[in-house]
Every structure is written in C-alpha cells, then in structure tokens.
Design an enzyme around this catalytic site. Sequence first.
Site, PDB file in Angstrom:
ATOM      1  N   CYS A 162       0.799  -1.238   0.000  1.00  0.00           N
ATOM      2  CA  CYS A 162       0.000   0.000   0.000  1.00  0.00           C
ATOM      3  C   CYS A 162       0.825   1.278   0.000  1.00  0.00           C
ATOM      4  O   CYS A 162       0.277   2.374  -0.097  1.00  0.00           O
ATOM      5  CB  CYS A 162      -0.960  -0.018   1.180  1.00  0.00           C
ATOM      6  N   HIS A 295      -2.930   7.805   6.489  1.00  0.00           N
ATOM      7  CA  HIS A 295      -3.120   6.533   5.789  1.00  0.00           C
ATOM      8  C   HIS A 295      -4.520   6.020   6.122  1.00  0.00           C
ATOM      9  O   HIS A 295      -5.255   5.599   5.232  1.00  0.00           O
ATOM     10  CB  HIS A 295      -2.037   5.533   6.200  1.00  0.00           C
ATOM     11  N   HIS A 330      -9.958   2.000   0.277  1.00  0.00           N
ATOM     12  CA  HIS A 330      -8.504   1.780   0.237  1.00  0.00           C
ATOM     13  C   HIS A 330      -8.139   1.249  -1.140  1.00  0.00           C
ATOM     14  O   HIS A 330      -8.447   0.102  -1.477  1.00  0.00           O
ATOM     15  CB  HIS A 330      -8.099   0.799   1.334  1.00  0.00           C
TER      16      HIS A 330
END
Length: 401
Positions: A162, A295, A330
Amino acid sequence: MSTNSTVYIAGLGVITAIGNNVPDHLDAFKNKRAGMAGITLVDTVHKGKLPVAEVKLTNKELIALTGLTEHNSRTALLSLAAAKEAIADAAIPNLDSLRVGLVSANTVGGMDRSEDFFVQFLQDNSKGKLKDVYDHECGSMTEIVADKLGITEFVTTISTACSSSANAIFYGARLLRNDVVDVVIAGGADSLTKFTLNGFNTLMILDEAFCKPFDQNRKGLNLGEGAGYLVLVSDKVAKTLTKPAYCTLSGYNNSNDAFHQTASSPDGTGSYLAMQGALKKSGLKPADISYINLHGTGTPNNDSAEGTAVKRVFDPHYPPMSSTKSFTGHTLGASGGVEAVFSALAIKHKIIYPNLRFQTRMNELPFEPETHYLADQPVKHVMSNSFGFGGNCTSLIFSEV
C-alpha cells in the site's frame, strides 16, 4: 543539475470511485459524496455482502477513454486514464524534446483478466483466451502505459503493497534530482479483484458497513480501486511552464519496522520513522505541517499504530488531519498516488478534507480527525502517509511554491 534542486508538481490526474478526473473529485469532497456501494464489477461470493469503492466506469467505457483493448487489464486502463489526464494538465511545452520517465506502481497487475480466464479454462482447458493472461504481472501494466504514452527514456515499476505509489513518487523525485530525466510521471493504479477481496476478508479486516477511519468503533476497511499520477518536473522545466506549478515535493522518507507481514507495530515505529525522516528531508518542523492526509484505513491495528506515531511526532500541537479513504476506500497500490493528488489540490485550493462517518474519538489518542470540509485554509505544507504490508512505511511532504 545539483542534487539539491527543487522538484515541482506540474500536473495531476486521478480516477477513483468518487470521480473520473480532478474536477469530479473536488466536487465530491465539497459535497461529502463517498464512493462506496455494493459490488457490481467483480463476480464474487462477497457480492451483496461487502461494500467496495468501484470506479463508476465499465471496462468498455475505459477502453473508449484510453484507446486500449478488451485484452488489457482494468489496472492498465485505470492507469492510462489518470496518467493521460496528468500529462494533459501539465501542458509542458516541447515535451517531446525532453527526457521523460514513467515510474508506476501496482500490486495486482492483470489479475482481473487472469481470474476470468481460469474460470473458463478450468471447466474446459481448450477454453479461455491466452491473450487475456500474457500481461498478468505488475511490470506489464507500466510497459503498456509507457508504450501508449510514447515514453522510452526511463520506465520502471514499484510494488511495495500500500506504499507502492508513494514510493514511485519519491523515486521519481530522486531521478529528477540526480539528472537522470527532466520529467517524470509518477504514481500508481490498482483494480478490484477476487484475490484482494478474498485475501483481505481472510485477514478479517473488511468492514461490512462503510468504513470509519480513526473512530473508536471502527471495524475495518472498504476496498477501492483507482489511479493517481503526478507530473514531476525539474527546475529547468518548471521555468518553461505556461501555468504555475501546484506545489513542490519537499520531503520524503521510507522506513520499515520489520514487525509483521500484515500488521503495523503497536507503537507505530515504521510510521514514526517515515514521518520524522520526511520532516528532516524537508527541513520543516512538525508545527509547520498544515494538514496530514492520514493513511487511515479504518482497521483497528492500522489506525491505532498510525495515531500513536502521529502523537509521538506532533504532540501537543496537532494540525488538521483526515483520511480520504472515507471517500475512496482503500485503493491499495494506488492510494499513495491518489492521495498525493489530493495533497497537491489541498495546497492549490487551500482546503482541508473531511473524515466521513467519524463519531467517537479513539480512547488512546488526544486528537481526532477533521469532519468538516474547510475552505480558505492556510495550507502551506501537507504530509501524506502511505503504510503498507511488511512494514513498508512512506511519508511524503508537499509544500507551496
């Protein structure tokens, strides 16, 4: 060019569940319009059970937009759509005469095409088109886009979970600062696949409702898809631009806490080191940061670890912060690029994004995310965090020109 030269952001391109281009996204943020809904594009057992954040264009529509073919992965389609927007937005004079690089990130490659192929192939091994699987691996996505854009000077792929496209951006900056290229298109893309849905479900970190990043009662993340790219240019090229640059990339750092394959360390060591390293690179103090794009995945572990690290770096004075994953879900390997675009837009338009669905402050933290869309804010320096599996943690800092 000296290794101390400034890296400018000249163009932006983005596609996610809340929009197909930059103006769409600005409108979605202003109107607090999230992109999560039921699964429609992936044939999966989770359909009707798990919300996801799908780009609202079919592959056929993306093919029409990009000029690619039906054999190309959705990852490549999303990647090219956003990269083309970024290049057009930058409008660099005499681009053909410059050394142009592409640093692109993804984590699923052409897995969506491969999954479709094997459904047919396993039923009858004379079925299925091999054309659909020959460009399965991650690097092929980048090569396809580079070929379509005519980029040959420098082409590479980064895949670090990620944090992938955040790492692509700071790798691109290093190429510029070391005079390898004059212009870099940097960022990343990822599409939804059965593999990622099944994998994250197995880890038990998906929320069956819309995610609530940094909320005490958060239960997990919503998977999304999309692509985000920046056009990074050198001092020399910046002087030729026909419109002002959005901002500069003033700081960046990658750190690894080596704690666990999929979990962050409880005290957020990797996150802390990434933020501290980016601040040191930029020459800024914590008090100089105007906004943090967290995040903020919405999982119990990630938000607790990141929050602990933010407390270590910024206590007692916290800048406004929020997780835009409350809008886009996400987007995995694309998230660093997508959120870098949002960071640049925050500086240009002087805005702070809301953290949707937040209700209750986390017990262990003395701060909470911003829940309102704020305009006319003094946004001078934005920190954008992207933390991946394997403890791969990256922070970028964008600063006004």
